[in-house]
Design an enzyme around this catalytic site. Structure first.
Site, short mmCIF file in Angstrom:
data_model
loop_
_atom_site.label_atom_id
_atom_site.label_comp_id
_atom_site.label_asym_id
_atom_site.label_seq_id
_atom_site.Cartn_x
_atom_site.Cartn_y
_atom_site.Cartn_z
N GLY A 173 0.79 -1.23 0.00
CA GLY A 173 0.00 0.00 0.00
C GLY A 173 0.82 1.27 0.00
N ARG A 196 -4.43 -11.84 -0.26
CA ARG A 196 -5.77 -11.43 0.18
C ARG A 196 -6.56 -10.97 -1.04
NH1 ARG A 196 -4.76 -6.11 -1.01
NH2 ARG A 196 -2.67 -5.40 -0.46
N VAL A 240 -8.21 -4.44 -3.25
CA VAL A 240 -9.14 -3.31 -3.36
C VAL A 240 -9.81 -3.31 -4.74
CG1 VAL A 240 -9.32 -0.79 -3.35
CG2 VAL A 240 -7.71 -1.92 -1.81
#
Lengths: 485, 128
Positions: free
Chosen positions: A157, A287, A290
């Site tokens: 990120g 995961r 976004v």
């Protein structure tokens, strides 16, 4: 009610738009949703959308979340992204507590979550990588030619990430990156690598079951970034029009890397693609991403549903040759931030809020009029994604949807995206991670006509004079006002 | 004939002839068909870009663009700095941002202390 799904109740260990998005699929699957919330999130949409909600101190505290799962009798946990989603201890703690973690194994998170470990796995699987190291950061920087890139060993990120162009900036950048990494991930370790000039950032979505099958769902072009954080993502990448074999080659490399780590459930392999079209393994995100909606829109799949089914023990219902990509999808991340002030966060109270709708438009949001965007968390308000038959139409659709999207009271990047969708270089698909910097140099801001300014000034004056008065038709609408942009 | 109606709180529909415009208005924020329009009641003849930016002749200020916490001051008073050199690190919303000197010069004064909470617009360092 009959329970056809693998789980009866799932706790969503997250907040904001992603918690809402996961809960939507849970509802479609007839699975009860449990929210967790901090004090500032008591009124948040994810709490209201849930069937049950438990107050916790922090979204990062494993014990509190496990307590909430046990108290409510949840039989699985979906971590969303961020927070504990890439925390192997959390995945392990869930398993130990007899609660299914909807995601990869703790072991796979540990291996692929560490940039250095993941790199070793990628190399072993045959994927090309960019030269770099975490063992002797200073020495590497001295011997490799500048520019170099600093990255948090534990992170993602954009946090803890710095480009360094000159030797004299190295120490101060290292110190900043390291302290940012420590604050964000609890681990100050920094990794350094050779910087590839003007790369594209293209990632591959993979998904595998717990029985050894894995497929890829194609690429997402994520080159438009600020502060190393993506703000626009799309599928297909415009590069696949130039090189139609790219998707399959990258897809195969991604599946090979993930499988050699014993990975299952949804994951994303990020690649850098240089100006010659060569791709390099960058890292894996263990995961849901976004930007997963663009993949969902072009493939017609629901990734959260697939994640839940896989975690419930199901085999992949789809073979690689059954995956189809239709049309073009573009997503933009709507942030509470000011594009005119270096994208600085702009928290505060939303005074007016209207979301776009209509053909091909999807809004994943977690805010409302009256909501105060807290200082405590990432300032993303929503993701706006559109689908259309071609990239050109998708850009036009996104521009239209953005013009409908009204957020007042705080600064957002909505107007900025609207401008961007009209940019010739964007429309030509000439993207790399330096795109935004160049864009700012040539940016043409939206202009307002004199007549519109006059209307605005008059409306403002009127509202000032009679703030609560009911509106009525008037015949003397004065085109006057002292305004400036 | 112009028809103006407040259709919901803060949202105005204006029909001027056949032209239809939606105006949103909350506090001092005004939007015409979604596009923000800055409305200023002061006399535009007295407005200047310099005054608006708070520029000080002869020196440059490094300001915090939003409320945050000063993580580190990277320079000392009297130090020569290059344009674009990082001078202060401010953390806001979990993000550390290196604020850079807008130009080459000498650090005249440091107004920020490590660990200090600062408001938006607070002057952190003056460069002369």
């Amino acid at each position: 009610m009959p329970q056809s799904g693998p789980f009866r109740k799932v706790l969503v260990a997250n907040r904001g738009e992603i918690a809402v998005r996961v809960m939507r699929t849970l509802r479609e699957m007839d699975i009860a949703a449990v929210a967790v919330y901090s004090d500032v999130d008591r009124s948040a949409p994810h709490v209201r959308k849930a069937d049950e909600a438990v107050r916790i101190g922090s979204y990062l505290k494993i014990d509190g979340i496990l307590d909430a799962a046990q108290k409510t009798g949840a039989d699985a946990v979906h971590p969303g992204y961020g927070f504990l989603s890439e925390n192997a201890e959390f995945a392990q703690a869930c398993t130990t507590a007899g609660i299914k973690f909807i995601g990869p194994s703790a072991e796979a998170i540990r291996r692929m979550g560490s940039k250095t470990e993941a790199r070793k796995v990628a190399v072993a699987s045959g994927a090309p990588v960019v030269p770099g190291t975490d063992t002797d950061v200073r020495q590497f920087a001295q011997t490799a030619q500048y520019p170099v890139m600093l990255k948090a060993v534990a992170g993602g990120g954009g946090k803890g990430m710095r480009r360094v162009d000159r030797e004299e900036d190295f120490e101060s950048s290292l110190a900043t990156a390291s302290s940012e990494a420590a604050a964000a991930f609890g681990n100050p370790a920094i990794y350094v690598e050779k910087l590839i000039e003007r790369p594209r950032h293209i990632e591959i979505q993979v998904i595998g079951d717990e029985h050894g099958s894995m497929i890829h769902l194609g690429e997402r072009e994520c080159s438009i970034q600020r502060r190393h954080q993506k703000i626009i993502e799309e599928c297909p990448s415009p590069l696949t029009a130039i090189d139609p074999t790219l998707r399959e080659r990258m897809g195969q490399a991604a599946v090979a890397a993930a499988q050699s780590a014993g990975y299952y459930n949804a994951g994303t392999i990020e690649f850098l693609v240089d100006q010659q079209g060569k791709f390099y393994f960058l890292e894996m995100n263990t995961r849901l991403q976004v930007e997963h909606p663009v993949t969902e829109m072009v493939t017609g799949l629901d990734l959260v549903r697939m994640q839940v089914e896989i975690a419930g023990g199901a085999k992949l219902a789809l073979r690689q040759d059954q995956v189809e990509w239709r049309g073009s999808a573009i997503e933009c991340r709507v942030y509470a931030e000011d594009p005119d002030q270096q994208f600085f966060p702009s928290p505060g109270r939303i005074t007016q809020y209207a979301e776009p709708a209509g053909p091909g438009v999807r809004v994943d949001s977690g805010v409302f009029a009256g909501w105060t965007v807290p200082l405590d968390y990432d300032p993303m308000l929503a993701k706006l994604a559109v689908w259309a038959g071609t990239r050109e139409q998708a850009a036009a659709r996104l521009r239209r949807a953005l013009s409908e999207y009204q957020v007042l009271g705080i600064k957002t990047n909505i107007g900025f995206f609207e401008e961007l969708m009209g940019d010739a270089e964007f429309l030509a698909g000439e993207l790399d991670t330096g795109f935004l910097e160049r864009y700012f140099a040539r940016r043409v801001e939206r202009t307002v006509s004199e007549a519109d300014r006059a209307l605005a000034a008059e409306a403002w004056k009127r509202a000032r004079k009679r703030p609560q008065a009911a509106a009525q038709p008037v015949s003397n609408w004065k085109l006057a006002g002292r305004v400036h942009d | 004939m112009i028809d103006v109606r407040e259709v919901e709180p803060g949202v105005w529909s204006v029909i001027d002839g056949t032209r239809s415009v939606e105006i949103r208005l909350v506090g001092d924020e005004v939007r015409v068909n979604g596009v923000p329009v800055a409305v200023d009641t002061s006399d535009p003849r007295q407005w200047s870009p310099q005054a608006a930016r708070g520029a000080v002749a002869g020196s440059a200020q490094v300001k915090s663009p939003m409320p945050g916490k000063v993580i580190e001051v990277l320079v000392m008073a009297g130090q020569e700095v290059a344009a674009g050199q990082g001078v202060v690190v401010v953390e806001a919303m979990k993000m550390q941002n290196q604020l850079k000197s807008p130009r080459e010069g000498r650090v005249q004064a440091i107004h920020a202390k490590q660990g200090e909470l600062v408001n938006a617009g607070a002057v952190l360092v003056t460069i002369e």
